[in-house]
Design a protein around this motif. Structure first.
Motif, PDB file in Angstrom:
ATOM      1  N   GLU A 138       0.821  -1.215   0.000  1.00 44.47           N
ATOM      2  CA  GLU A 138       0.000   0.000   0.000  1.00 44.47           C
ATOM      3  C   GLU A 138       0.855   1.265   0.000  1.00 44.47           C
ATOM      4  OE1 GLU A 138      -3.374   0.441  -0.107  1.00 44.47           O
ATOM      5  OE2 GLU A 138      -3.470  -1.710  -0.598  1.00 44.47           O
ATOM      6  N   SER A 139       2.162   1.092  -0.193  1.00 46.68           N
ATOM      7  CA  SER A 139       3.116   2.214  -0.219  1.00 46.68           C
ATOM      8  C   SER A 139       3.179   2.947   1.119  1.00 46.68           C
ATOM      9  CB  SER A 139       2.755   3.206  -1.344  1.00 46.68           C
ATOM     10  OG  SER A 139       2.797   2.587  -2.598  1.00 46.68           O
ATOM     11  N   LYS A 153       2.250   0.572  -4.678  1.00 44.11           N
ATOM     12  CA  LYS A 153       0.854   0.750  -5.107  1.00 44.11           C
ATOM     13  C   LYS A 153       0.805   1.445  -6.457  1.00 44.11           C
ATOM     14  CE  LYS A 153      -3.647   2.294  -3.419  1.00 44.11           C
ATOM     15  NZ  LYS A 153      -4.376   2.920  -2.272  1.00 44.11           N
ATOM     16  N   GLU A 159       2.358  -0.914  -9.391  1.00 40.66           N
ATOM     17  CA  GLU A 159       1.472  -1.980  -9.882  1.00 40.66           C
ATOM     18  C   GLU A 159       0.474  -1.474 -10.916  1.00 40.66           C
ATOM     19  OE1 GLU A 159       1.071  -5.530  -6.709  1.00 40.66           O
ATOM     20  OE2 GLU A 159       0.011  -3.704  -6.123  1.00 40.66           O
TER      21      GLU A 159
END
Length: 301
Positions: free
Chosen positions: A194-195, A232, A235
């Motif tokens: 989720e960074s 995130k 991707e």
């Protein structure tokens, strides 16, 4: 003879030639011919790009890493390996796993300067890509510095699985209960996806407390690479690759399958000659070697 010589050990190659072609060639002679051609192609092995130009909706991935080969002169010595490919060549066979249909490889036993010079020429032949050029690598300083210096506008990604490996090393040294370790580590891995790397750093600090050497090493590693851990976002780019599986595969197919067999030790020149042939084969340039043989090729020097 050269093709068989670069595929497997020379003794076995001699047997293959006799059984398939009824040609009796000893292992020593097979080595001499193979090595001769390996040296002879050194000026052409990376002379040109084999991939077609990028289309406007494509990105170019580049992965670089080192792999060790046992040499006679200096014991274990690092081979720098590079692999680059277009996002359109990433074929997804399932939800997460896939394969790459076409790549170009570089392999050099020696200094990083010579290796990166070759990589620079090949990557720059695609033109100005900026953020359409995506690097994926581990935390090796020489790779990180090269990317920042040569391609400052490119996207540089820290291999997600390498980041997770460091996380596992820390948690396994801290937790005694394996289930608790797995639960905590999985939570941090989800945060990384989720960074939220800064949140992971705080969780490491909270878990380890003060003056924990393993925690300090991991935090320093994440701090140095935090700008390369926006997974995130990554991707959503290209074909969504965030791991260095492509270069790990290159280690196996270019180097290990031929050059790390039981009992093998290479001269540095002989190792590079073999690498030249392995790369020519992987880059689908074997027709050039066939053409050389037609014209009575002889290596010089």
């Amino acid at each position: 003879m050269v093709y068989i010589g670069q595929m497997g050990c020379y003794v076995n190659g001699s047997e293959v030639l006799e059984k398939l072609a009824n040609v009796k060639v000893g292992g020593t002679q097979l080595y001499r011919v193979t090595d001769l051609y390996g040296k002879g192609v050194e000026d052409i092995v990376n002379a040109e790009r084999t991939l077609t130009p990028l289309k406007p909706d494509e990105v170019l991935y580049s992965e670089v890493d080192g792999s060790m080969v046992l040499t006679r002169e200096e014991s274990w010595k690092e081979v720098k390996v590079g692999r680059f490919f277009k996002s359109s060549d990433c074929i997804h066979a399932g939800l997460k796993r896939g394969w790459i249909s076409n790549s170009q490889y570089v392999a050099h036993l020696g200094s990083s300067k010579e290796f990166t010079r070759t990589m620079d020429d090949l990557l720059e032949s695609f033109g100005k890509l900026d953020k359409r050029l995506i690097f994926i690598s581990d935390g090796a300083t020489w790779i990180k510095n090269w990317i920042e210096d040569a391609f400052p506008k490119a996207i540089s990604i820290l291999d997600y699985y390498h980041a997770c490996e460091h996380l596992h090393q820390f948690s396994s040294s801290f937790y005694k209960d394996k289930d608790e370790e797995q639960k905590w580590t999985n939570q941090q891995k989800e945060l990384l996806l989720e960074s939220r790397v800064l949140e992971v750093i705080k969780n490491i600090q909270a878990l380890a407390g003060k003056k924990n050497e393993e925690a300090e090493k991991l935090i320093a590693y994440y701090q140095i690479n935090k700008d390369r851990m926006n997974y995130k976002q990554y991707e959503q780019m290209g074909c969504g690759i965030i791991g260095s599986g492509a270069i790990e595969s290159a280690h196996r197919t270019v180097i290990q399958e031929r050059m790390k067999l039981s009992g093998q030790r290479w001269s540095k020149h002989g190792a590079q000659n073999m690498l030249n042939l392995r790369v020519m084969n992987k880059n689908q340039q074997w027709s050039k070697i066939i053409e050389m043989s037609k014209y009575g090729f002889k290596a010089t020097g």
